[in-house]
Design an enzyme around this catalytic site. Structure first.
Site, PDB file in Angstrom:
ATOM      1  N   ASP A 118      52.167  45.273 -44.243  1.00  0.00           N
ATOM      2  CA  ASP A 118      53.148  46.269 -43.834  1.00  0.00           C
ATOM      3  C   ASP A 118      53.660  45.892 -42.448  1.00  0.00           C
ATOM      4  O   ASP A 118      53.278  44.848 -41.905  1.00  0.00           O
ATOM      5  CB  ASP A 118      52.524  47.673 -43.815  1.00  0.00           C
ATOM      6  CG  ASP A 118      51.467  47.837 -42.723  1.00  0.00           C
ATOM      7  OD1 ASP A 118      51.160  46.859 -42.009  1.00  0.00           O
ATOM      8  OD2 ASP A 118      50.951  48.959 -42.588  1.00  0.00           O
ATOM      9  N   ASP A 176      54.037  47.737 -38.573  1.00  0.00           N
ATOM     10  CA  ASP A 176      53.592  48.918 -37.834  1.00  0.00           C
ATOM     11  C   ASP A 176      54.308  49.014 -36.494  1.00  0.00           C
ATOM     12  O   ASP A 176      54.454  48.021 -35.787  1.00  0.00           O
ATOM     13  CB  ASP A 176      52.075  48.814 -37.563  1.00  0.00           C
ATOM     14  CG  ASP A 176      51.268  48.479 -38.809  1.00  0.00           C
ATOM     15  OD1 ASP A 176      51.022  49.397 -39.604  1.00  0.00           O
ATOM     16  OD2 ASP A 176      50.894  47.296 -38.979  1.00  0.00           O
ATOM     17  N   ASP A 220      54.684  51.611 -41.193  1.00  0.00           N
ATOM     18  CA  ASP A 220      53.963  52.700 -40.530  1.00  0.00           C
ATOM     19  C   ASP A 220      54.590  52.954 -39.165  1.00  0.00           C
ATOM     20  O   ASP A 220      54.753  52.029 -38.373  1.00  0.00           O
ATOM     21  CB  ASP A 220      52.481  52.337 -40.314  1.00  0.00           C
ATOM     22  CG  ASP A 220      51.661  52.462 -41.583  1.00  0.00           C
ATOM     23  OD1 ASP A 220      52.081  53.214 -42.493  1.00  0.00           O
ATOM     24  OD2 ASP A 220      50.605  51.817 -41.669  1.00  0.00           O
TER      25      ASP A 220
HETATM   26  P1  TTP Z   1      47.022  47.918 -40.837  1.00  0.00           P
HETATM   27  O1  TTP Z   1      48.496  47.954 -40.861  1.00  0.00           O
HETATM   28  O2  TTP Z   1      46.326  48.482 -42.025  1.00  0.00           O
HETATM   29  O3  TTP Z   1      46.439  46.445 -40.634  1.00  0.00           O
HETATM   30  P2  TTP Z   1      47.037  45.174 -39.904  1.00  0.00           P
HETATM   31  O4  TTP Z   1      48.401  45.447 -39.360  1.00  0.00           O
HETATM   32  O5  TTP Z   1      46.017  44.744 -38.935  1.00  0.00           O
HETATM   33  O6  TTP Z   1      47.083  44.098 -41.031  1.00  0.00           O
HETATM   34  P3  TTP Z   1      48.199  43.911 -42.182  1.00  0.00           P
HETATM   35  O7  TTP Z   1      48.884  42.648 -41.852  1.00  0.00           O
HETATM   36  O8  TTP Z   1      47.431  43.828 -43.450  1.00  0.00           O
HETATM   37  O9  TTP Z   1      49.106  45.096 -42.151  1.00  0.00           O
HETATM   38  O10 TTP Z   1      46.483  48.699 -39.587  1.00  0.00           O
HETATM   39  C1  TTP Z   1      46.955  48.436 -38.285  1.00  0.00           C
HETATM   40  C2  TTP Z   1      45.990  48.923 -37.280  1.00  0.00           C
HETATM   41  O11 TTP Z   1      46.034  50.328 -37.169  1.00  0.00           O
HETATM   42  C3  TTP Z   1      44.538  48.589 -37.615  1.00  0.00           C
HETATM   43  O12 TTP Z   1      43.933  48.064 -36.476  1.00  0.00           O
HETATM   44  C4  TTP Z   1      43.906  49.872 -37.927  1.00  0.00           C
HETATM   45  C5  TTP Z   1      44.724  50.812 -37.090  1.00  0.00           C
HETATM   46  N1  TTP Z   1      44.659  52.226 -37.437  1.00  0.00           N
HETATM   47  C6  TTP Z   1      44.922  52.747 -38.690  1.00  0.00           C
HETATM   48  O13 TTP Z   1      45.270  52.023 -39.618  1.00  0.00           O
HETATM   49  N2  TTP Z   1      44.798  54.082 -38.901  1.00  0.00           N
HETATM   50  C7  TTP Z   1      44.451  54.927 -37.896  1.00  0.00           C
HETATM   51  O14 TTP Z   1      44.358  56.142 -38.107  1.00  0.00           O
HETATM   52  C8  TTP Z   1      44.191  54.352 -36.599  1.00  0.00           C
HETATM   53  C9  TTP Z   1      43.785  55.185 -35.441  1.00  0.00           C
HETATM   54  C10 TTP Z   1      44.322  53.021 -36.428  1.00  0.00           C
HETATM   55 MN    MN Z   2      49.863  46.309 -40.563  1.00  0.00          MN
HETATM   56 MN    MN Z   3      49.660  49.858 -41.200  1.00  0.00          MN
END
Ligand code: TTP
Ligand code: MN
Ligand code: MN
Ligand code: MN
Length: 406
Positions: free
Chosen positions: A208, A210, A330
């Protein structure tokens, strides 16, 4: 052949937040295979609701990732932290036989395969997947045929399954970033947008994209998300908006009965939005698909705006090609006073975050969340306006995002 006496003995600190883990580690194929094997066992444990075992395998995999040199023999692993008997057995099998029987069996097991497929649907967690498997649902087709009631997220997840399981490229992340920037700036000029998650750590692809949004004036960010969502949904017409799905949650940090005095909970309470974006393909064509550009028919290269304005713009594409792709996005909104904590808490990796909180609690008697840092000995919050300050409060050397890939 290295003899035992000469074998390198690595000195690796125990917590992942005490060490630097770059994306590209200089390890041999064998070490990579071991890492993958342990990650797969971690995934299997997580999918079986055995989070404790999952974390143990994740920590073991992360230790291999942090090694400065390839592992060639078991003696090199002596005294390394986080490598329990089970993990060592798996590594030994791989070093000696090239594969681990347990890992191969897991990979091929019907249950593991079904759990992966079903939890690969956005909105489907382990609990739901297990219930479906008990009802003999192992595939997307079986799910569709079963007539199970799906919630809104799961419906969107199923509908866009292929897109959402195709890694998001850096070019696509940048294109999404431009759209998010335009949306946020339109509804709150002066706001600041930061890429977080894997792309901030320098990853080239992600599951995703973020973003963290804040405003330099405390309070101006309140209620921002619904406005951003409206903007995204209304561009350029109701039928051709940028959002295929969104679920917005308001900030519940200050109003919750146990906060802010109890930051220990790692449940995040920021205003946030889980969404699925409809990313027009043209947005990334320049960087990603230059080779197909020359093959386009004239009507295929009509302008992006025209595509959006024309209802059913997809029909201008050759049959079977849609003009966009679904991408998970996100969005998180933080007040500026909590920005550094939010930035640190949302940059990841997940293991790095977990290890930071474990370090804070076990080694420093502090509680770290993505909102605040509380010192239990002094019974007070420690302020910070940068990630560097938070590492300093925690008595840790600063680790830049690109080396938090534990
Ligand atoms: P992700 O988007 O799930 O993971 P990522 O960006 O590291 O990897 P990907 O390439 O697969 O997307 O999560 C991003 C960060 O946000 C991860 O360190 C966890 C953190 N996080 C949550 O996902 N949910 C929460 O409620 C909090 C506080 C943090
Ligand atoms: Mn991510
Ligand atoms: Mn995410
Ligand atoms: Mn075991």
């Amino acid at each position: 052949q290295v003899n035992e006496a000469e074998a390198v003995v690595f000195n690796i600190p125990s917590y992942a937040c005490q060490r630097r883990t770059a994306l590209d580690n200089h390890n041999t194929v064998l070490t990579f295979v071991s890492q993958d094997a342990l990650s797969l066992l971690a995934e299997n444990a997580e999918l079986s609701d055995e989070d404790g075992r999952g974390v143990a395998f994740r920590r073991a995999a992360a230790v291999l990732k942090a090694l400065p040199e390839p592992v060639t023999g078991m003696t090199q692993l002596r005294g390394l932290p986080c490598l329990g008997g089970h993990s060592l057995r798996v590594i030994k099998d791989i070093l000696e036989d090239g594969a681990s029987g347990e890992v191969e069996l897991t990979k091929e097991s019907e249950r593991f395969k079904a759990l992966k497929v079903l939890t690969g649907i956005f909105g489907v967690g382990v609990k739901t997947a297990e219930r479906w498997i008990r009802e003999q649902i192992h595939s997307l087709q079986q799910l569709q045929d079963s007539g199970q009631t799906l919630n809104r997220a799961q419906q969107a997840g199923l509908e866009h399954y292929d897109d959402l399981n195709q890694p998001v490229t850096k070019a696509e992340a940048d294109a999404i970033g431009e759209i998010v920037r335009e949306a946020v700036m339109s509804v709150l000029p002066g706001a600041q947008i930061t890429v977080i998650g894997g792309f901030r750590r320098g990853k080239l692809t992600g599951h995703d994209v973020d973003f963290l949004v804040t405003h330099p004036e405390e309070g101006r960010e309140v209620g921002l998300m619904p406005k951003v969502v409206s903007w995204l949904e209304s561009q350029f017409s109701a039928l051709q908006g940028f959002l295929l799905y969104q679920k917005t949650t308001r900030n519940s940090y200050l109003e919750s009965k146990d906060g802010p005095a109890r930051p220990a909970s790692n449940m995040d309470r920021f205003e946030r939005c889980f969404s699925i974006f409809k990313l027009p393909e043209e947005e990334t064509r320049g960087t990603k698909q230059t080779e197909t550009l020359t093959e386009n028919t004239p009507e295929d290269t009509c302008s992006l705006a025209a595509n959006w304005q024309v209802k059913g713009g997809e029909q201008m594409k050759p049959a079977g090609h849609k003009a966009w792709r679904a991408v998970r996005v996100d969005l998180v909104v933080s007040p500026i006073s909590q920005f550094a904590f939010a930035l640190l808490g949302w940059t990841g990796s997940k293991l790095f975050e977990r290890e930071l909180r474990r370090w804070a609690g076990h080694e420093k008697a502090m509680s770290l969340s993505s909102h605040a840092l509380y010192d239990n000995k002094q019974s007070r919050y420690l302020r910070a306006t940068s990630e560097e300050e938070i590492f300093a409060h925690l008595g840790l050397d600063y680790i830049p995002p690109s080396e938090r890939n534990a």
